[in-house]
Design a protein around this motif. Structure first.
Motif, PDB file in Angstrom:
ATOM      1  N   LYS A   1       0.820  -1.235   0.000  1.00  0.00           N
ATOM      2  CA  LYS A   1       0.000   0.000   0.000  1.00  0.00           C
ATOM      3  C   LYS A   1       0.841   1.266   0.000  1.00  0.00           C
ATOM      4  O   LYS A   1       0.662   2.142   0.840  1.00  0.00           O
ATOM      5  CB  LYS A   1      -0.994  -0.008   1.178  1.00  0.00           C
ATOM      6  N   PHE A   2       1.735   1.357  -0.976  1.00  0.00           N
ATOM      7  CA  PHE A   2       2.506   2.587  -1.150  1.00  0.00           C
ATOM      8  C   PHE A   2       1.616   3.614  -1.832  1.00  0.00           C
ATOM      9  O   PHE A   2       1.107   3.370  -2.925  1.00  0.00           O
ATOM     10  CB  PHE A   2       3.728   2.344  -2.058  1.00  0.00           C
ATOM     11  N   GLU A   3       1.481   4.780  -1.204  1.00  0.00           N
ATOM     12  CA  GLU A   3       0.736   5.866  -1.853  1.00  0.00           C
ATOM     13  C   GLU A   3       1.667   6.649  -2.764  1.00  0.00           C
ATOM     14  O   GLU A   3       2.853   6.724  -2.491  1.00  0.00           O
ATOM     15  CB  GLU A   3       0.113   6.783  -0.800  1.00  0.00           C
ATOM     16  N   PRO A   4       1.123   7.241  -3.843  1.00  0.00           N
ATOM     17  CA  PRO A   4      -0.296   7.316  -4.198  1.00  0.00           C
ATOM     18  C   PRO A   4      -0.780   6.149  -5.072  1.00  0.00           C
ATOM     19  O   PRO A   4      -1.944   6.120  -5.430  1.00  0.00           O
ATOM     20  CB  PRO A   4      -0.384   8.629  -4.987  1.00  0.00           C
ATOM     21  N   LEU A   5       0.091   5.156  -5.359  1.00  0.00           N
ATOM     22  CA  LEU A   5      -0.338   4.058  -6.233  1.00  0.00           C
ATOM     23  C   LEU A   5      -1.482   3.251  -5.602  1.00  0.00           C
ATOM     24  O   LEU A   5      -2.364   2.757  -6.304  1.00  0.00           O
ATOM     25  CB  LEU A   5       0.861   3.142  -6.555  1.00  0.00           C
TER      26      LEU A   5
ATOM     27  N   ALA B   1      -4.610   5.451  -6.269  1.00  0.00           N
ATOM     28  CA  ALA B   1      -4.709   6.187  -7.538  1.00  0.00           C
ATOM     29  C   ALA B   1      -5.914   5.682  -8.335  1.00  0.00           C
ATOM     30  O   ALA B   1      -6.322   4.530  -8.209  1.00  0.00           O
ATOM     31  CB  ALA B   1      -3.428   6.008  -8.351  1.00  0.00           C
TER      32      ALA B   1
ATOM     33  N   ARG C   1       6.856   0.900   4.120  1.00  0.00           N
ATOM     34  CA  ARG C   1       6.342   2.069   3.417  1.00  0.00           C
ATOM     35  C   ARG C   1       7.070   3.322   3.872  1.00  0.00           C
ATOM     36  O   ARG C   1       7.592   4.087   3.072  1.00  0.00           O
ATOM     37  CB  ARG C   1       4.862   2.229   3.814  1.00  0.00           C
TER      38      ARG C   1
ATOM     39  N   LEU D   1       9.570   5.039   1.347  1.00  0.00           N
ATOM     40  CA  LEU D   1       9.127   6.299   0.760  1.00  0.00           C
ATOM     41  C   LEU D   1       9.984   7.459   1.226  1.00  0.00           C
ATOM     42  O   LEU D   1      10.330   8.332   0.438  1.00  0.00           O
ATOM     43  CB  LEU D   1       7.649   6.544   1.068  1.00  0.00           C
TER      44      LEU D   1
ATOM     45  N   GLN E   1       6.013  11.176  -5.876  1.00  0.00           N
ATOM     46  CA  GLN E   1       5.582  10.031  -5.070  1.00  0.00           C
ATOM     47  C   GLN E   1       4.934   8.948  -5.932  1.00  0.00           C
ATOM     48  O   GLN E   1       5.130   7.761  -5.691  1.00  0.00           O
ATOM     49  CB  GLN E   1       4.665  10.484  -3.932  1.00  0.00           C
ATOM     50  N   PHE E   2       4.183   9.361  -6.947  1.00  0.00           N
ATOM     51  CA  PHE E   2       3.616   8.380  -7.875  1.00  0.00           C
ATOM     52  C   PHE E   2       4.756   7.666  -8.613  1.00  0.00           C
ATOM     53  O   PHE E   2       4.769   6.446  -8.761  1.00  0.00           O
ATOM     54  CB  PHE E   2       2.675   9.085  -8.856  1.00  0.00           C
TER      55      PHE E   2
ATOM     56  N   SER F   1       6.399   5.151  -6.307  1.00  0.00           N
ATOM     57  CA  SER F   1       5.618   3.937  -6.061  1.00  0.00           C
ATOM     58  C   SER F   1       5.545   3.057  -7.314  1.00  0.00           C
ATOM     59  O   SER F   1       5.485   1.828  -7.207  1.00  0.00           O
ATOM     60  CB  SER F   1       4.235   4.260  -5.473  1.00  0.00           C
TER      61      SER F   1
END
Lengths: 202, 202
Positions: free
Chosen positions: A170-174, A177, B128, B132, B149-150, B153
């Motif tokens: 659950k890495f954001e923003p993927l 998205a 995460r 991140l 960030q997108f 990920s």
């Protein structure tokens, strides 16, 4: 005589379906994917083998639902993906189809699959068998290349990784998205793995 | 007074290191990544907090080794990847570095990581955080984009998926392909995710 058993002792319905799934899980665990047969699973569940084939589309479908707990029949899924549009859009259809199916299950089905594969070598082996047979057969009908198996395994890497990051890590923003934003970003990767240059710098 | 404990009761060495790792695993499990402190872990292990920082480079490094069982310090790793060449070859360096580290552990370290992440929401949350923070900080120094960030990920999805297929599901031929063949095929994906067009068809 096995005839009595094979003729079936249970009425069709949810109990029967649950009995078939339970018998399948037991026998795949005891004998592995290769060793378990639809006939033996049906016998243990007390139903006719034809009923197992009718409900699950054969051993692959039964394994997919009983052990992998996939929310779809992989045979039907691959047929749909490969036959519903041009080969130039195959990458896009693969990403959109898997995202749609897994999003619909809230990602839980994907997480369960990963736990199962990571914890049991037999499950990994069966998934390999199932996936590669389906993917490779379908791919060979549409794409001409001497590296089809490498291409198929590269595709698997991106699809599995997309699932890991969206539903498990659950890495954001993927993770949250919009589906089409992910499709737009990831589809070109799949398309290159399927039909593009695998060593563009070489 | 905690002073006596913090001054350390054990001599430095493998026993001490094992005690620090065991204490870290316990406290991360009890309190989560945010709740556990280096000071409290050191106290439980009967060593000085400075020794934990010296051996593991702080809380992130300790977590990486104790819980994620990574065969490397992620802070050092990301620093090396980002600072050892031009940004145009970042995708290639990322793929080659991760493949090299995981290949060296025979893939076992990667499989253990996946089991841990898939089975424990706290581990996923900490990974995460770790990933991140490192990736995003380093990326922001080198790449200018409003979608960092997108991008990070998406990169994670391909790297994790490559590990899943190579070390866990073991799809051939990716599982036993030469490292540089995988680098050539996968690096352009990472490079597009980092610095390229995320919606080339749009």
């Amino acid at each position: 005589m096995a005839t009595t058993k094979r003729r079936g002792r249970r009425p069709a319905g949810e109990d029967t379906r649950a009995a078939m799934l339970a018998a399948a899980r037991e026998m795949f665990a005891e004998l592995g994917y290769e060793g378990a047969t639809v006939r033996a699973i049906a016998e243990r569940a007390g139903v006719d083998a034809a009923m197992v084939n009718h409900w699950f589309g054969g051993k692959q479908g039964l394994f997919a639902q009983a052990v992998l707990q996939l929310p779809f029949d992989p045979v039907q899924l691959f047929t749909h993906i490969f036959e519903s549009g041009p080969v130039e859009e195959l990458g896009e259809r693969i990403v959109r189809t898997f995202l749609t199916r897994w999003d619909e299950s809230g990602g839980g089905a994907f997480a369960a699959l990963i736990r199962s594969v990571a914890g049991h070598e037999q499950v990994a082996a069966a998934l390999r068998h199932l996936f590669l047979e389906q993917m490779f057969t379908k791919l060979a009908e549409r794409v001409s290349s001497d590296q089809l198996q490498f291409r198929a395994s590269l595709c698997a890497s991106q699809v599995v990784g997309m699932g890991m990051v969206r539903y498990v890590a659950k890495f954001e923003p993927l993770a949250s998205a919009e589906r089409e934003e992910v499709v737009a970003a990831v589809a070109p990767t799949l398309q290159r793995y399927l039909t593009g240059d695998l060593d563009p710098a070489g």
